[in-house]
Design a protein around this motif. Structure first.
Motif, PDB file in Angstrom:
ATOM      1  N   SER A 214       0.864  -1.177   0.000  1.00  8.22           N
ATOM      2  CA  SER A 214       0.000   0.000   0.000  1.00  8.22           C
ATOM      3  C   SER A 214       0.901   1.229   0.000  1.00  8.22           C
ATOM      4  N   THR A 215       0.391   2.336  -0.525  1.00  9.96           N
ATOM      5  CA  THR A 215       1.136   3.587  -0.415  1.00  9.96           C
ATOM      6  C   THR A 215       0.928   4.178   0.975  1.00  9.96           C
ATOM      7  N   TRP A 216       1.830   5.033   1.389  1.00 14.13           N
ATOM      8  CA  TRP A 216       1.710   5.635   2.712  1.00 14.13           C
ATOM      9  C   TRP A 216       0.393   6.381   2.865  1.00 14.13           C
ATOM     10  N   GLU A 217      -0.054   7.019   1.802  1.00 13.69           N
ATOM     11  CA  GLU A 217      -1.317   7.747   1.876  1.00 13.69           C
ATOM     12  C   GLU A 217      -2.511   6.802   1.782  1.00 13.69           C
ATOM     13  N   GLU A 218      -2.231   5.501   1.530  1.00 13.98           N
ATOM     14  CA  GLU A 218      -3.249   4.465   1.395  1.00 13.98           C
ATOM     15  C   GLU A 218      -4.253   4.775   0.281  1.00 13.98           C
ATOM     16  N   ASP A 219      -3.767   5.453  -0.781  1.00  9.24           N
ATOM     17  CA  ASP A 219      -4.645   5.695  -1.918  1.00  9.24           C
ATOM     18  C   ASP A 219      -4.403   4.690  -3.027  1.00  9.24           C
ATOM     19  N   MET A 220      -3.473   3.743  -2.810  1.00  5.43           N
ATOM     20  CA  MET A 220      -3.271   2.641  -3.734  1.00  5.43           C
ATOM     21  C   MET A 220      -2.940   1.391  -2.941  1.00  5.43           C
ATOM     22  N   VAL A 221      -3.640   0.312  -3.224  1.00  6.52           N
ATOM     23  CA  VAL A 221      -3.406  -0.971  -2.555  1.00  6.52           C
ATOM     24  C   VAL A 221      -3.286  -2.053  -3.616  1.00  6.52           C
ATOM     25  N   PHE A 222      -2.192  -2.813  -3.578  1.00  3.45           N
ATOM     26  CA  PHE A 222      -1.967  -3.899  -4.525  1.00  3.45           C
ATOM     27  C   PHE A 222      -1.926  -5.210  -3.755  1.00  3.45           C
ATOM     28  N   SER A 223      -2.874  -6.110  -4.060  1.00 10.61           N
ATOM     29  CA  SER A 223      -2.960  -7.375  -3.316  1.00 10.61           C
ATOM     30  C   SER A 223      -2.470  -8.563  -4.123  1.00 10.61           C
ATOM     31  N   GLY A 224      -2.013  -8.320  -5.340  1.00 10.27           N
ATOM     32  CA  GLY A 224      -1.606  -9.423  -6.199  1.00 10.27           C
ATOM     33  C   GLY A 224      -2.690  -9.799  -7.190  1.00 10.27           C
ATOM     34  N   THR A 225      -3.948  -9.790  -6.742  1.00 13.24           N
ATOM     35  CA  THR A 225      -5.069 -10.111  -7.632  1.00 13.24           C
ATOM     36  C   THR A 225      -5.961  -8.898  -7.883  1.00 13.24           C
ATOM     37  N   THR A 226      -5.817  -7.859  -7.072  1.00 15.26           N
ATOM     38  CA  THR A 226      -6.575  -6.624  -7.284  1.00 15.26           C
ATOM     39  C   THR A 226      -5.673  -5.422  -7.053  1.00 15.26           C
ATOM     40  N   LEU A 227      -6.025  -4.336  -7.719  1.00 10.26           N
ATOM     41  CA  LEU A 227      -5.322  -3.072  -7.570  1.00 10.26           C
ATOM     42  C   LEU A 227      -6.390  -2.015  -7.325  1.00 10.26           C
ATOM     43  N   THR A 228      -6.353  -1.382  -6.158  1.00 10.14           N
ATOM     44  CA  THR A 228      -7.399  -0.449  -5.761  1.00 10.14           C
ATOM     45  C   THR A 228      -6.852   0.964  -5.685  1.00 10.14           C
ATOM     46  N   LEU A 229      -7.577   1.913  -6.283  1.00 11.59           N
ATOM     47  CA  LEU A 229      -7.195   3.321  -6.270  1.00 11.59           C
ATOM     48  C   LEU A 229      -8.256   4.115  -5.526  1.00 11.59           C
ATOM     49  N   SER A 230      -7.819   4.926  -4.577  1.00 11.23           N
ATOM     50  CA  SER A 230      -8.733   5.786  -3.830  1.00 11.23           C
ATOM     51  C   SER A 230      -8.115   7.175  -3.723  1.00 11.23           C
ATOM     52  N   GLY A 246      -6.584  -4.987 -20.331  1.00 12.33           N
ATOM     53  CA  GLY A 246      -5.654  -5.584 -21.282  1.00 12.33           C
ATOM     54  C   GLY A 246      -4.255  -5.008 -21.226  1.00 12.33           C
ATOM     55  N   ARG A 247      -4.082  -3.883 -20.527  1.00 10.61           N
ATOM     56  CA  ARG A 247      -2.747  -3.268 -20.433  1.00 10.61           C
ATOM     57  C   ARG A 247      -1.987  -3.820 -19.231  1.00 10.61           C
ATOM     58  N   ARG A 248      -0.672  -3.750 -19.297  1.00 13.54           N
ATOM     59  CA  ARG A 248       0.161  -4.166 -18.172  1.00 13.54           C
ATOM     60  C   ARG A 248      -0.037  -3.203 -17.005  1.00 13.54           C
ATOM     61  N   ILE A 249       0.025  -3.741 -15.782  1.00 16.14           N
ATOM     62  CA  ILE A 249      -0.226  -2.888 -14.614  1.00 16.14           C
ATOM     63  C   ILE A 249       0.805  -1.770 -14.506  1.00 16.14           C
ATOM     64  N   GLY A 250       2.036  -2.036 -14.950  1.00 11.50           N
ATOM     65  CA  GLY A 250       3.054  -1.003 -14.899  1.00 11.50           C
ATOM     66  C   GLY A 250       2.768   0.163 -15.825  1.00 11.50           C
ATOM     67  N   GLU A 251       1.954  -0.061 -16.857  1.00 12.19           N
ATOM     68  CA  GLU A 251       1.574   1.014 -17.767  1.00 12.19           C
ATOM     69  C   GLU A 251       0.429   1.841 -17.210  1.00 12.19           C
ATOM     70  N   VAL A 252      -0.347   1.235 -16.330  1.00 14.11           N
ATOM     71  CA  VAL A 252      -1.518   1.902 -15.763  1.00 14.11           C
ATOM     72  C   VAL A 252      -1.165   2.661 -14.493  1.00 14.11           C
ATOM     73  N   ILE A 253      -0.262   2.100 -13.700  1.00 11.85           N
ATOM     74  CA  ILE A 253       0.104   2.682 -12.409  1.00 11.85           C
ATOM     75  C   ILE A 253       1.587   3.026 -12.397  1.00 11.85           C
ATOM     76  N   GLY A 254       1.925   4.241 -12.075  1.00 11.30           N
ATOM     77  CA  GLY A 254       3.317   4.648 -12.008  1.00 11.30           C
ATOM     78  C   GLY A 254       3.971   4.227 -10.708  1.00 11.30           C
ATOM     79  N   SER A 255       4.627   3.083 -10.709  1.00 10.12           N
ATOM     80  CA  SER A 255       5.356   2.600  -9.532  1.00 10.12           C
ATOM     81  C   SER A 255       6.557   1.809 -10.019  1.00 10.12           C
ATOM     82  N   SER A 256       7.711   2.091  -9.469  1.00 11.62           N
ATOM     83  CA  SER A 256       8.918   1.383  -9.888  1.00 11.62           C
ATOM     84  C   SER A 256       8.834  -0.105  -9.569  1.00 11.62           C
ATOM     85  N   LEU A 257       7.993  -0.469  -8.590  1.00 12.04           N
ATOM     86  CA  LEU A 257       7.849  -1.875  -8.233  1.00 12.04           C
ATOM     87  C   LEU A 257       7.114  -2.664  -9.311  1.00 12.04           C
TER      88      LEU A 257
END
Length: 291
Positions: A214-230, A246-257
């Motif tokens: 999760s991000t420190w601000e808890e506006d993004m949570v990645f569980s492996g099977t879901t990606l939640t944006l708040s 259909g897009r890769r998650i790295g293209e949708v969400i800006g995170s180096s991980l």
């Protein structure tokens, strides 16, 4: 091989990218042999009940079935289960005849793939990749639990491998992720660099390590099977959100991980409170760790 013996398949080397499909050639003979063995053992001796349960003739029971499966597979097979269910109101295709199947190694809940059913015939291997990966993982276990000692190569998703490279500074990861008798034995907390502004943990299912964060601000949570944006992240045009499928998650969400992670967005929905929830595909490949 045609006689049911295993194809030689050396363990992958550290740093190698391994696709789950790579295990199909190795394990297909053993999967085929197990299906035939179950057919020889059960045909004509098992009947389906109205509730999709099974009735057995004579001294046949599930203990006998599991022992036979272990004999053919060459390793303990505790995850052989009864399977079968009626069609749902939404889909008749979800119906499965009563039978015997194996619980597969899959992060998204419990999935039992049929290996034999009372209807007989050639049961299609609808997800051979998953079955082959499951056989390879079960063959490496010590004991019968998914959190037992790690044997053989340990494979990490791209997201987990990046988190280990940049953030994990603890003791031997192989030891930390082996079973110590606690319910969280397969989970290790990580403390990424402050600039990454995330916190999370590594999770192991058999020999595959994945990342939850999760991000420190808890506006993004990645569980492996879901990606939640708040928070501020949820204010995106609906057209852009739907175009993410259909897009890769790295293209949708800006995170180096997530930059090199090959998983894709499979579904998207916006909750009544505006929060965006993406469905994420299962990992199809991983990086062999040097641990």
């Amino acid at each position: 091989m045609e006689d049911g013996t295993l194809d030689p398949h050396p363990d992958p080397m550290p740093g190698e990218v391994v696709r789950k499909d790579a295990f199909v050639k190795t394990w297909l003979p053993r999967i085929t042999a197990l299906k035939q063995s179950l057919s020889d053992l059960l045909d004509g001796r098992v009947r389906a009940r109205d509730d999709y349960g099974l009735e057995y003739d004579g001294d046949l029971d599930f203990g006998v079935i599991r022992r036979k499966a272990a004999e053919v597979a060459g390793f303990p097979m505790p995850y052989i289960y009864q399977c079968g269910r009626a069609a749902t109101r939404r889909s008749k295709r979800s119906a499965t005849p009563a039978g015997v199947g194996i619980e597969t190694v899959d992060a998204r809940g419990r999935k039992v793939v049929p290996l034999w059913t009372v209807e007989g015939g050639n049961i299609p291997l609808t997800d051979l990749r998953l079955l082959a990966w499951t056989f390879d993982q079960y063959s490496r276990q010590v004991g019968t639990g998914r959190r037992d000692a790690l044997c053989g190569p340990v494979i990490a998703t791209a997201a987990a491998a990046e988190a280990i490279r940049t953030a994990y500074k603890g003791p031997c990861l192989r030891t930390m992720l082996s079973d110590d008798g606690t319910k969280d034995a397969n989970k290790v907390e990580i403390r990424p660099l402050a600039s990454m502004r995330v916190y999370g943990h590594l999770v192991r299912s058999c020999n595959l390590i994945d990342l939850r964060f999760s991000t420190w601000e808890e506006d993004m949570v990645f569980s492996g099977t879901t990606l939640t944006l708040s928070g501020g992240r949820k204010h995106q045009p609906e057209a852009a959100i739907q175009a993410s499928i259909g897009r890769r998650i790295g293209e949708v969400i800006g995170s180096s991980l997530l930059e090199d992670d090959t998983r894709t967005i499979t579904s998207v929905r916006r909750k009544p409170n505006g929060v965006i929830e993406f469905g994420v595909s299962q990992p199809r490949e991983g990086i062999v760790l040097d641990i």
